[in-house]
Motif scaffolding. Structure first.
Motif, PDB file in Angstrom:
ATOM      1  N   UNK A   5       0.837  -1.207   0.000  1.00  0.00           N
ATOM      2  CA  UNK A   5       0.000   0.000   0.000  1.00  0.00           C
ATOM      3  C   UNK A   5       0.865   1.248   0.000  1.00  0.00           C
ATOM      4  N   UNK A   6       1.902   1.186   0.840  1.00  0.00           N
ATOM      5  CA  UNK A   6       2.791   2.329   0.951  1.00  0.00           C
ATOM      6  C   UNK A   6       3.477   2.592  -0.388  1.00  0.00           C
ATOM      7  N   UNK A   7       3.960   1.511  -1.011  1.00  0.00           N
ATOM      8  CA  UNK A   7       4.691   1.688  -2.264  1.00  0.00           C
ATOM      9  C   UNK A   7       3.752   2.217  -3.351  1.00  0.00           C
ATOM     10  N   UNK A   8       2.507   1.728  -3.347  1.00  0.00           N
ATOM     11  CA  UNK A   8       1.548   2.222  -4.332  1.00  0.00           C
ATOM     12  C   UNK A   8       1.271   3.710  -4.100  1.00  0.00           C
ATOM     13  N   UNK A   9       1.082   4.064  -2.842  1.00  0.00           N
ATOM     14  CA  UNK A   9       0.859   5.470  -2.502  1.00  0.00           C
ATOM     15  C   UNK A   9       2.030   6.336  -2.918  1.00  0.00           C
ATOM     16  N   UNK A  10       3.242   5.888  -2.574  1.00  0.00           N
ATOM     17  CA  UNK A  10       4.442   6.639  -2.955  1.00  0.00           C
ATOM     18  C   UNK A  10       4.503   6.850  -4.465  1.00  0.00           C
ATOM     19  N   UNK A  11       4.270   5.742  -5.203  1.00  0.00           N
ATOM     20  CA  UNK A  11       4.359   5.806  -6.655  1.00  0.00           C
ATOM     21  C   UNK A  11       3.406   6.868  -7.192  1.00  0.00           C
ATOM     22  N   UNK A  46      13.650  12.954   5.324  1.00  0.00           N
ATOM     23  CA  UNK A  46      12.213  12.725   5.503  1.00  0.00           C
ATOM     24  C   UNK A  46      11.597  12.217   4.203  1.00  0.00           C
ATOM     25  N   UNK A  47      10.475  11.454   4.336  1.00  0.00           N
ATOM     26  CA  UNK A  47       9.809  10.938   3.138  1.00  0.00           C
ATOM     27  C   UNK A  47       9.476  12.054   2.154  1.00  0.00           C
ATOM     28  N   UNK A  48       9.023  13.181   2.685  1.00  0.00           N
ATOM     29  CA  UNK A  48       8.652  14.296   1.817  1.00  0.00           C
ATOM     30  C   UNK A  48       9.823  14.752   0.967  1.00  0.00           C
ATOM     31  N   UNK A  59      10.065   6.874   1.837  1.00  0.00           N
ATOM     32  CA  UNK A  59       9.101   7.611   1.025  1.00  0.00           C
ATOM     33  C   UNK A  59       9.310   7.487  -0.468  1.00  0.00           C
ATOM     34  N   UNK A  60      10.449   6.906  -0.879  1.00  0.00           N
ATOM     35  CA  UNK A  60      10.708   6.783  -2.311  1.00  0.00           C
ATOM     36  C   UNK A  60      10.551   5.356  -2.796  1.00  0.00           C
ATOM     37  N   UNK A  61       9.873   4.522  -2.003  1.00  0.00           N
ATOM     38  CA  UNK A  61       9.735   3.106  -2.329  1.00  0.00           C
ATOM     39  C   UNK A  61       8.569   2.900  -3.277  1.00  0.00           C
ATOM     40  N   UNK A  62       8.846   2.402  -4.501  1.00  0.00           N
ATOM     41  CA  UNK A  62       7.769   2.276  -5.490  1.00  0.00           C
ATOM     42  C   UNK A  62       7.336   0.822  -5.662  1.00  0.00           C
ATOM     43  N   UNK A  63       6.238   0.638  -6.416  1.00  0.00           N
ATOM     44  CA  UNK A  63       5.668  -0.708  -6.569  1.00  0.00           C
ATOM     45  C   UNK A  63       6.669  -1.663  -7.216  1.00  0.00           C
ATOM     46  N   UNK A  64       7.365  -1.200  -8.256  1.00  0.00           N
ATOM     47  CA  UNK A  64       8.329  -2.088  -8.900  1.00  0.00           C
ATOM     48  C   UNK A  64       9.455  -2.492  -7.953  1.00  0.00           C
ATOM     49  N   UNK A  65       9.836  -1.598  -7.047  1.00  0.00           N
ATOM     50  CA  UNK A  65      10.854  -1.957  -6.064  1.00  0.00           C
ATOM     51  C   UNK A  65      10.300  -3.010  -5.110  1.00  0.00           C
ATOM     52  N   UNK A  66       9.023  -2.849  -4.752  1.00  0.00           N
ATOM     53  CA  UNK A  66       8.362  -3.823  -3.882  1.00  0.00           C
ATOM     54  C   UNK A  66       8.345  -5.194  -4.555  1.00  0.00           C
ATOM     55  N   UNK A  67       7.926  -5.217  -5.827  1.00  0.00           N
ATOM     56  CA  UNK A  67       7.844  -6.488  -6.560  1.00  0.00           C
ATOM     57  C   UNK A  67       9.211  -7.161  -6.604  1.00  0.00           C
TER      58      UNK A  67
END
Lengths: 324, 287
Positions: free
Chosen positions: A74-80, A164-166, A255-263
């Motif tokens: 969820x976090x990675x999707x939100x970040x993306x 920070x994530x921001x 905060x820079x974690x994206x879906x592809x990184x998650x996968x």
């Protein structure tokens, strides 16, 4: 006479398409189907094989449910999504502004060619290189940005852009923006060039000023190309990997974690849960297919019109031959 | 009269704003590369004291030292360079030739499944490879085909985006009469494609070559997953290593390594920039 001839040659159509079809079956379709199989099975672990794994018939959507429940997904999707929006809005805004300036018919901007070439340049540079370069440029405490900030007295000790994530999202979005606004501008300008000049002349005659012309004529006329840029950018944005993965080497909390990184992490680290990674891929796959459908719906008119034109031309040609 | 004068003033003011913004953006495009190239010739201490500067006490010496440090660590960028060159060149050749062939099949012949086939191509065009990467990796892994550069090259035979582009190009520029005249001269269909049609597609091929080569050269995601052996690494994977711990505070070496990966692309861009910028809009549908 003519149609018979074409039928005779038809087999070459199949023949010449064979390499494409073979490569497509082996390297695209099969991996897609295999991804679906893995997504619905218990295929996991370093030594997983098709033989040892089985489809989860009793609970087919178990992997999908697990992925949806996973905080990190969820976090990675939100970040993306956030990073994409943070980069796309200023990107489109600046591209539109530059398009308005560069295509203005009353005052030609000199040196446009050079500006276009410079603005587009970041787009062809390897994203991995760009990410590492910007990691150095934004480095804390002694990267170029921070030493400049300190020298100018804007900051006492410098700013840690990875803290920070921001800030991480901001830098990643800025890099994406920097790489892509030139591309968007070139696309939009080509759209404006394609507009029939008579429309602008009519607007001139009606006494429309610069701003009116841009908002009431140019913008509506390039609506299709804007939507095209929007959808392709969104698809690309959902697949964002190189820059966030290399900037700050984020492992899920910055905060820079994206879906592809998650996968990638789910599949290739720890317990190697290929099934969860595949399920996450399929979720993205479905989103992208839906987006593509939107895109084709937008683009549809143009192609149909072209096909009709072609058919008409063929008819005309046939008639002309008959008459001859 | 007065009205035109104010209009004139306004447009001068606007022009000044336009040029200021454009110059700032141009600097923004160039500055990172400027920092990269100059810092490749500077020592760590110099970079730390002021990172944006032309000044280097001993540029040549520092460059040599940075090069030594850069080469002295655990990986070897020349292998990455050669691998990337092999992958990008072969990918470009395969993608261009077979896309032309497929688009010709779609354009010049009438066959039953043609429209269905074209529909399929359009349908799969937008789906990025990264989405099906897990299946691709596992399919390759099960037959021991990971760590093979061929796995990055051969899939290029089926490049739907390029087929779409080439078909549009053929429709706009090739007349079937040329094909017919070839037939009258007794040339076989395959020969007609190779000798007549393919050379005629040169302008479209040139644009697509550039974009395919650059795209393949820049690709990180799939190679990083597929290639685990050091001797198979492509350049972007090596670049990714620059960010890990091996270079720590050897900033000069990092900038030098980055410069090396950028130089080939910058040369291509400087030579072909006009065609590239024009080609972006032509390409329309790009992966």
């Amino acid at each position: 006479m003519k149609s018979k001839k074409l039928v005779d040659y038809g087999k070459y159509g199949y023949l010449f398409s064979i390499p494409f079809i073979l490569a497509f079956l082996v390297f695209s379709l099969y991996p897609i189907l295999f991804t679906f199989y893995i997504g619905f099975s218990d295929f996991a672990g370093m030594t997983a094989t098709v033989k040892d794994s089985k489809i989860l018939w009793s609970e087919p959507f178990k992997n999908f449910a697990t992925v949806f429940r996973a905080n990190l997904f969820r976090k990675s999707f939100g970040n993306t999504c956030i990073i994409w929006i943070m980069n796309f809005i200023p990107q489109m805004g600046l591209a539109l502004l530059l398009t308005a300036w560069f295509t203005d018919r009353r005052s030609k901007v000199k040196g446009q060619g050079i500006f276009k070439i410079l603005f587009y340049m970041p787009n062809i540079i390897t994203a991995a290189t760009v990410a590492v370069l910007f990691t150095q440029i934004f480095a804390y405490p002694s990267g170029p940005i921070n030493t400049t900030l300190i020298k100018l007295g804007l900051s006492e000790k410098g700013v840690n852009f990875m803290l920070t994530p921001g800030r991480v999202r901001g830098v990643v979005a800025f890099i994406q923006f920097w790489q892509w606004y030139g591309y968007t501008m070139v696309m939009l300008i080509s759209g404006v060039i394609g507009i029939n000049p008579e429309i602008f002349e009519a607007a001139d005659l009606d006494g429309a000023n610069r701003v009116q012309t841009f908002f009431l004529i140019t913008l509506p006329c390039i609506r299709t190309i804007m939507l095209y840029v929007l959808v392709t950018s969104l698809i690309g944005g959902l697949n964002m990997f190189d820059i966030p993965a290399l900037y700050a080497m984020d492992r899920g909390d910055a905060g820079g974690y994206t879906v592809n990184m998650y996968i990638k992490d789910v599949a290739f680290t720890g317990k190697q849960r290929y099934n969860l990674a595949a399920a996450a891929s399929i979720i993205m796959f479905v989103i992208i297919v839906l987006l593509s459908l939107v895109l084709f719906y937008i683009m549809r008119d143009k192609d149909e019109a072209k096909l009709k034109k072609l058919k008409k031309q063929q008819l005309k040609a046939a008639k002309a031959k008959k008459a001859y | 009269m007065a009205k035109t004068a104010t209009l004139h003033k306004e447009s001068i003011g606007l022009k000044v704003v336009i040029y200021i913004v454009c110059v700032i953006l141009a600097i923004l495009s160039l500055l990172p590369f400027f920092i990269m190239f100059t810092n490749a010739t500077r020592s760590t201490a110099e970079i730390q004291s002021s990172a944006i500067s032309l000044y280097s006490a001993h540029p040549i010496q520092n460059l040599m030292r940075n090069w030594k440090v850069f080469n002295g660590k655990s990986f070897d960028p020349s292998t990455g360079f050669v691998n990337s060159l092999i992958v990008s060149t072969c990918t470009t050749i395969l993608a261009v030739y077979f896309s032309c062939l497929t688009s010709y099949a779609l354009f010049a012949y009438e066959w039953k499944l043609r429209d269905a086939f074209f529909g399929l191509i359009v349908g799969i065009m937008m789906i990025p490879g990264t989405v099906t990467m897990i299946g691709f990796y596992q399919a390759a892994y099960q037959v021991h085909m990971t760590n093979k550069l061929a796995m990055l090259i051969i899939p290029a035979i089926a490049s739907p985006n390029m087929v779409f582009f080439m078909r549009q190009y053929l429709q706009a520029s090739l007349s079937l009469e040329i094909v017919d005249s070839g037939r009258i001269d007794g040339a076989g269909e395959f020969m007609i494609f190779n000798r007549i049609v393919f050379p005629l597609m040169k302008p479209a091929i040139a644009t697509q070559c550039i974009f395919t080569f650059v795209g393949s050269w820049n690709n990180l995601f799939l190679p990083q997953i597929l290639l685990t052996k050091k001797e198979k690494y492509t350049l972007p994977i090596e670049v990714a290593l620059l960010n890990s711990d091996i270079y720590q505070t050897e900033y000069g070496s990092i900038y030098l390594g980055l410069s090396l990966t950028v130089i080939p692309l910058l040369i291509i861009y400087i030579l072909l920039s006009r065609y590239i910028v024009e080609g972006v809009a032509l390409g329309g549908v790009k992966s």
